[in-house]
Design a protein around this motif. Structure first.
Motif, PDB file in Angstrom:
ATOM      1  N   ALA A   5       0.991  -1.156   0.315  1.00  0.00           N
ATOM      2  CA  ALA A   5       0.284  -0.130   0.018  1.00  0.00           C
ATOM      3  C   ALA A   5       1.242   1.408  -0.195  1.00  0.00           C
ATOM      4  O   ALA A   5       1.011   2.085  -0.803  1.00  0.00           O
ATOM      5  CB  ALA A   5      -1.103  -0.116   1.451  1.00  0.00           C
ATOM      6  N   TRP A   6       2.103   1.259   0.908  1.00  0.00           N
ATOM      7  CA  TRP A   6       3.213   2.386   0.904  1.00  0.00           C
ATOM      8  C   TRP A   6       3.642   2.101  -0.484  1.00  0.00           C
ATOM      9  O   TRP A   6       3.631   3.644  -1.232  1.00  0.00           O
ATOM     10  CB  TRP A   6       3.714   2.370   2.257  1.00  0.00           C
ATOM     11  CG  TRP A   6       4.755   3.324   2.196  1.00  0.00           C
ATOM     12  CD1 TRP A   6       4.376   4.436   3.037  1.00  0.00           C
ATOM     13  CD2 TRP A   6       5.955   3.486   1.184  1.00  0.00           C
ATOM     14  NE1 TRP A   6       5.421   5.627   2.945  1.00  0.00           N
ATOM     15  CE2 TRP A   6       5.976   4.677   1.733  1.00  0.00           C
ATOM     16  CE3 TRP A   6       6.732   3.077   0.487  1.00  0.00           C
ATOM     17  CZ2 TRP A   6       7.593   5.913   1.850  1.00  0.00           C
ATOM     18  CZ3 TRP A   6       7.991   3.063   0.353  1.00  0.00           C
ATOM     19  CH2 TRP A   6       8.404   5.065   0.561  1.00  0.00           C
ATOM     20  N   ALA A   7       4.416   1.501  -1.254  1.00  0.00           N
ATOM     21  CA  ALA A   7       4.674   1.569  -1.401  1.00  0.00           C
ATOM     22  C   ALA A   7       4.153   2.157  -3.152  1.00  0.00           C
ATOM     23  O   ALA A   7       4.623   2.907  -4.040  1.00  0.00           O
ATOM     24  CB  ALA A   7       5.023   0.365  -2.578  1.00  0.00           C
ATOM     25  N   ASN A   8       3.065   1.610  -3.318  1.00  0.00           N
ATOM     26  CA  ASN A   8       1.903   2.089  -4.440  1.00  0.00           C
ATOM     27  C   ASN A   8       1.404   3.468  -4.195  1.00  0.00           C
ATOM     28  O   ASN A   8       1.525   4.128  -5.924  1.00  0.00           O
ATOM     29  CB  ASN A   8       0.722   1.375  -4.323  1.00  0.00           C
ATOM     30  CG  ASN A   8       0.915  -0.217  -4.924  1.00  0.00           C
ATOM     31  OD1 ASN A   8       1.556  -0.233  -6.510  1.00  0.00           O
ATOM     32  ND2 ASN A   8       0.686  -1.166  -5.161  1.00  0.00           N
ATOM     33  N   ALA A   9       1.440   4.561  -3.324  1.00  0.00           N
ATOM     34  CA  ALA A   9       1.362   5.811  -2.680  1.00  0.00           C
ATOM     35  C   ALA A   9       2.064   6.484  -3.214  1.00  0.00           C
ATOM     36  O   ALA A   9       2.418   7.591  -2.859  1.00  0.00           O
ATOM     37  CB  ALA A   9       0.545   5.885  -1.758  1.00  0.00           C
ATOM     38  N   ASN A  10       3.517   6.137  -3.036  1.00  0.00           N
ATOM     39  CA  ASN A  10       4.768   6.634  -2.991  1.00  0.00           C
ATOM     40  C   ASN A  10       5.885   5.905  -3.745  1.00  0.00           C
ATOM     41  O   ASN A  10       6.685   5.242  -3.364  1.00  0.00           O
ATOM     42  CB  ASN A  10       5.665   6.400  -1.566  1.00  0.00           C
ATOM     43  CG  ASN A  10       4.676   7.401  -0.505  1.00  0.00           C
ATOM     44  OD1 ASN A  10       4.564   8.207  -0.124  1.00  0.00           O
ATOM     45  ND2 ASN A  10       2.969   6.211   0.444  1.00  0.00           N
ATOM     46  N   GLN A  11       5.911   5.272  -5.226  1.00  0.00           N
ATOM     47  CA  GLN A  11       6.088   5.428  -5.782  1.00  0.00           C
ATOM     48  C   GLN A  11       8.264   5.973  -6.160  1.00  0.00           C
ATOM     49  O   GLN A  11       8.550   4.606  -6.346  1.00  0.00           O
ATOM     50  CB  GLN A  11       5.893   5.157  -7.311  1.00  0.00           C
ATOM     51  CG  GLN A  11       4.438   4.485  -7.382  1.00  0.00           C
ATOM     52  CD  GLN A  11       3.708   4.235  -8.894  1.00  0.00           C
ATOM     53  OE1 GLN A  11       4.232   4.171  -9.730  1.00  0.00           O
ATOM     54  NE2 GLN A  11       2.413   3.532  -8.529  1.00  0.00           N
ATOM     55  N   GLN A  12       7.588   7.136  -6.387  1.00  0.00           N
ATOM     56  CA  GLN A  12       9.452   7.195  -6.234  1.00  0.00           C
ATOM     57  C   GLN A  12      10.355   7.050  -5.680  1.00  0.00           C
ATOM     58  O   GLN A  12      11.486   5.922  -5.664  1.00  0.00           O
ATOM     59  CB  GLN A  12       9.498   8.763  -6.964  1.00  0.00           C
ATOM     60  CG  GLN A  12      10.815   8.953  -6.856  1.00  0.00           C
ATOM     61  CD  GLN A  12      11.754   8.535  -8.310  1.00  0.00           C
ATOM     62  OE1 GLN A  12      10.942   7.974  -9.226  1.00  0.00           O
ATOM     63  NE2 GLN A  12      12.639   8.271  -7.784  1.00  0.00           N
ATOM     64  N   ASP A  13       9.652   6.852  -3.983  1.00  0.00           N
ATOM     65  CA  ASP A  13      10.226   6.567  -2.746  1.00  0.00           C
ATOM     66  C   ASP A  13      11.197   5.259  -2.573  1.00  0.00           C
ATOM     67  O   ASP A  13      11.680   4.602  -2.487  1.00  0.00           O
ATOM     68  CB  ASP A  13       9.499   7.657  -1.152  1.00  0.00           C
ATOM     69  CG  ASP A  13       9.847   8.892  -1.454  1.00  0.00           C
ATOM     70  OD1 ASP A  13      10.094   9.383  -1.768  1.00  0.00           O
ATOM     71  OD2 ASP A  13       8.900   8.747  -0.799  1.00  0.00           O
ATOM     72  N   ALA A  14       9.806   4.768  -2.898  1.00  0.00           N
ATOM     73  CA  ALA A  14      10.123   2.755  -3.111  1.00  0.00           C
ATOM     74  C   ALA A  14      10.925   2.701  -4.485  1.00  0.00           C
ATOM     75  O   ALA A  14      11.722   1.511  -3.737  1.00  0.00           O
ATOM     76  CB  ALA A  14       8.328   2.448  -3.961  1.00  0.00           C
ATOM     77  N   ARG A  15      11.113   2.868  -5.153  1.00  0.00           N
ATOM     78  CA  ARG A  15      12.573   3.140  -6.432  1.00  0.00           C
ATOM     79  C   ARG A  15      13.573   3.407  -5.821  1.00  0.00           C
ATOM     80  O   ARG A  15      14.741   2.409  -5.830  1.00  0.00           O
ATOM     81  CB  ARG A  15      12.321   4.222  -7.354  1.00  0.00           C
ATOM     82  CG  ARG A  15      11.075   3.630  -8.246  1.00  0.00           C
ATOM     83  CD  ARG A  15      10.931   4.654 -10.016  1.00  0.00           C
ATOM     84  NE  ARG A  15       9.428   3.788 -10.208  1.00  0.00           N
ATOM     85  CZ  ARG A  15       9.283   3.591 -10.847  1.00  0.00           C
ATOM     86  NH1 ARG A  15      10.703   2.550 -11.964  1.00  0.00           N
ATOM     87  NH2 ARG A  15       8.815   3.626 -12.230  1.00  0.00           N
ATOM     88  N   VAL A  16      13.841   4.346  -4.800  1.00  0.00           N
ATOM     89  CA  VAL A  16      15.095   4.882  -3.751  1.00  0.00           C
ATOM     90  C   VAL A  16      15.314   3.865  -3.117  1.00  0.00           C
ATOM     91  O   VAL A  16      16.170   3.712  -3.022  1.00  0.00           O
ATOM     92  CB  VAL A  16      15.087   5.884  -3.400  1.00  0.00           C
ATOM     93  CG1 VAL A  16      15.853   6.296  -2.580  1.00  0.00           C
ATOM     94  CG2 VAL A  16      14.568   6.825  -4.671  1.00  0.00           C
ATOM     95  N   ILE A  17      14.703   3.241  -2.499  1.00  0.00           N
ATOM     96  CA  ILE A  17      14.474   2.090  -1.475  1.00  0.00           C
ATOM     97  C   ILE A  17      14.958   0.532  -2.388  1.00  0.00           C
ATOM     98  O   ILE A  17      16.336   0.628  -1.872  1.00  0.00           O
ATOM     99  CB  ILE A  17      13.612   1.711  -0.749  1.00  0.00           C
ATOM    100  CG1 ILE A  17      12.807   2.603   0.312  1.00  0.00           C
ATOM    101  CG2 ILE A  17      13.578   0.237   0.056  1.00  0.00           C
ATOM    102  CD1 ILE A  17      11.169   2.211   0.822  1.00  0.00           C
TER     103      ILE A  17
END
Length: 319
Positions: free
Chosen positions: A252-264
Motif C-alpha cells: 500500500a505504501w509503495a503504490n502511494a509513494n512510487q518514487q520513494d519506493a524506487r529509491v529504496i
C-alpha cells in the motif's frame, strides 16, 4: 490505628503504582522481536520486502528482518531446508519444483505478479547478432537466469507456441547481475533478462530488445512470493501472519509513494538511480489462492518438469 491505616493506604497505593508501571513499561509487555532472515535474489520484484524493512513495517509487526542475497533463485529452497534462512523469495516455478521434489514448503505472502503485457522480462540479443523472429534463436547460445525458474518456464512456453525447437538452442545458466558483462564479452549471443537488469543491459548498449515474450502469453500470474517451511510456519504462526500483514502495509505504501519506493530498491540493488527510475513499476499483490498455483502446476506438468500430483490448497499456508 491511624498509623496502621496510613500504612495500608501506602501499601495499596504502592501496589497500584507498581501495576501501572508494569503496564506501561515497554520491557514488561513488549515481546522480543522474532528474527527472520529472508533469502532472495536482487530483484525489483522483492520491493515489498525491501520497503517493509526500510519503512519499519516489519518492526511494527514484531519482526526483526534481515536479508541474505543469493545469485540464483533455485538455491533458495535448499537454504530454507538447511535453516540458514526462515523465509525465501523464489519465483513460482522454483517453489513448485521444490514442493514436487518433496520439500515441505508453503506460501505465506505474495510479492509480485507477471502481467501479460509489459512484464519486466524480455529476450535481448547482442547488437551485432541479427534477430528476425523466434526461429532466429535456433543455433544460438542464450543465457537463462536460473534453469528451472519461472522465467525459464515462461520462455520455453513461448518457444513452443512459436514452434521453435528448444533443443537447437544452447542454454547457459548465468545470474542476472553478470548478464551485461557476458553480452559485452560476446561469450553469448543473447539472454533472457529480468528487471532491473533488463533496463541496465539496454542502457549500456550491450544488448538490444528483441522480444517481449510475455506479451499475450498468459494472464497475470503469480511471480515472486514469500515461502517458508511448514514446520517453521506451524511453530511461528503469529510471525508468519505478521509477515504477511507487513507486506500488505508495504505494498500500500509503495503504490502511494512510487518514487520513494524506487529509491529504496536502489539502496539494496546498488544499481544507478537512472536505471531504477526507468524500470516499469512492479505489479505487487499479496493475494494467494490455490488457483494462482494451479496454472503453474499444469504448465510445468506439460513441460515434464513436475508430476502434477501436488495439491494446490496444501501449498498455501492458512492464517
Amino acid at each position: 490505628m491511624i498509623g496502621k491505616k496510613i500504612s495500608i493506604r501506602r501499601g495499596i497505593l504502592g501496589a497500584v503504582l507498581g501495576t501501572l508501571c508494569a503496564a506501561y513499561a515497554p520491557s514488561a509487555i513488549a515481546a522480543e522481536p522474532v528474527k527472520v532472515t529472508i533469502g532472495t535474489t536482487l530483484l525489483a520484484d522483492v520491493m515489498p520486502a525491501f520497503v517493509a524493512k526500510d519503512k519499519g513495517f516489519f518492526a511494527r509487526h514484531g519482526l526483526d528482518v534481515s536479508f541474505t542475497f543469493v545469485p540464483l533463485n533455485p538455491t533458495i529452497p535448499a537454504a530454507l531446508m538447511a535453516g540458514s534462512i526462515q523465509v525465501g523469495a523464489p519465483n513460482a516455478a522454483v517453489f513448485i519444483q521444490a514442493a514436487d521434489g518433496g520439500l515441505d514448503l508453503q506460501l505465506i505472502a505474495g510479492s509480485t505478479t507477471t502481467p501479460s503485457m509489459g512484464a519486466g522480462m524480455a529476450y535481448v540479443t547482442r547488437p551485432d547478432v541479427p534477430y528476425a523472429d523466434p526461429r532466429s534463436l535456433e543455433g544460438k547460445k542464450i543465457i537463462i537466469p536460473g534453469l528451472g525458474s519461472s522465467v525459464d518456464v515462461l520462455f520455453r512456453k513461448w518457444l513452443a507456441e512459436k514452434e521453435v525447437d528448444e533443443k537447437k538452442i544452447n542454454f547457459v545458466e548465468i545470474g542476472s547481475p553478470q548478464t551485461d558483462d557476458a553480452l559485452k564479452a560476446k561469450s553469448v549471443d543473447g539472454a533472457v533478462v529480468v528487471e532491473p537488469f533488463l533496463t541496465r543491459v539496454q542502457q549500456s548498449g550491450n544488448g538490444k530488445l528483441a522480444a517481449r515474450f510475455m506479451d499475450g502469453l498468459a494472464d497475470e500470474k503469480l511471480g515472486i512470493s514469500y515461502i517458508a517451511t511448514r514446520s517453521w510456519i506451524e511453530n511461528n504462526r503469529a510471525a508468519a501472519n505478521a509477515f504477511s500483514a507487513a507486506i500488505d502495509d508495504a505494498i500500500a505504501w509503495a503504490n502511494a509513494n512510487q518514487q520513494d519506493a524506487r529509491v529504496i530498491v536502489q539502496g539494496y540493488t546498488k544499481l544507478p538511480q537512472p536505471v531504477i527510475d526507468a524500470l516499469p513499476f512492479p505489479h505487487m499483490s499479496n493475494k494467494l489462492t490455490p488457483d494462482a498455483v494451479s496454472w503453474w502446476i499444469d504448465t510445468m506438468k506439460g513441460q515434464g518438469r513436475v508430476s502434477g500430483k501436488l495439491d494446490p490448497a496444501r501449498l498455501v499456508a492458512k492464517p
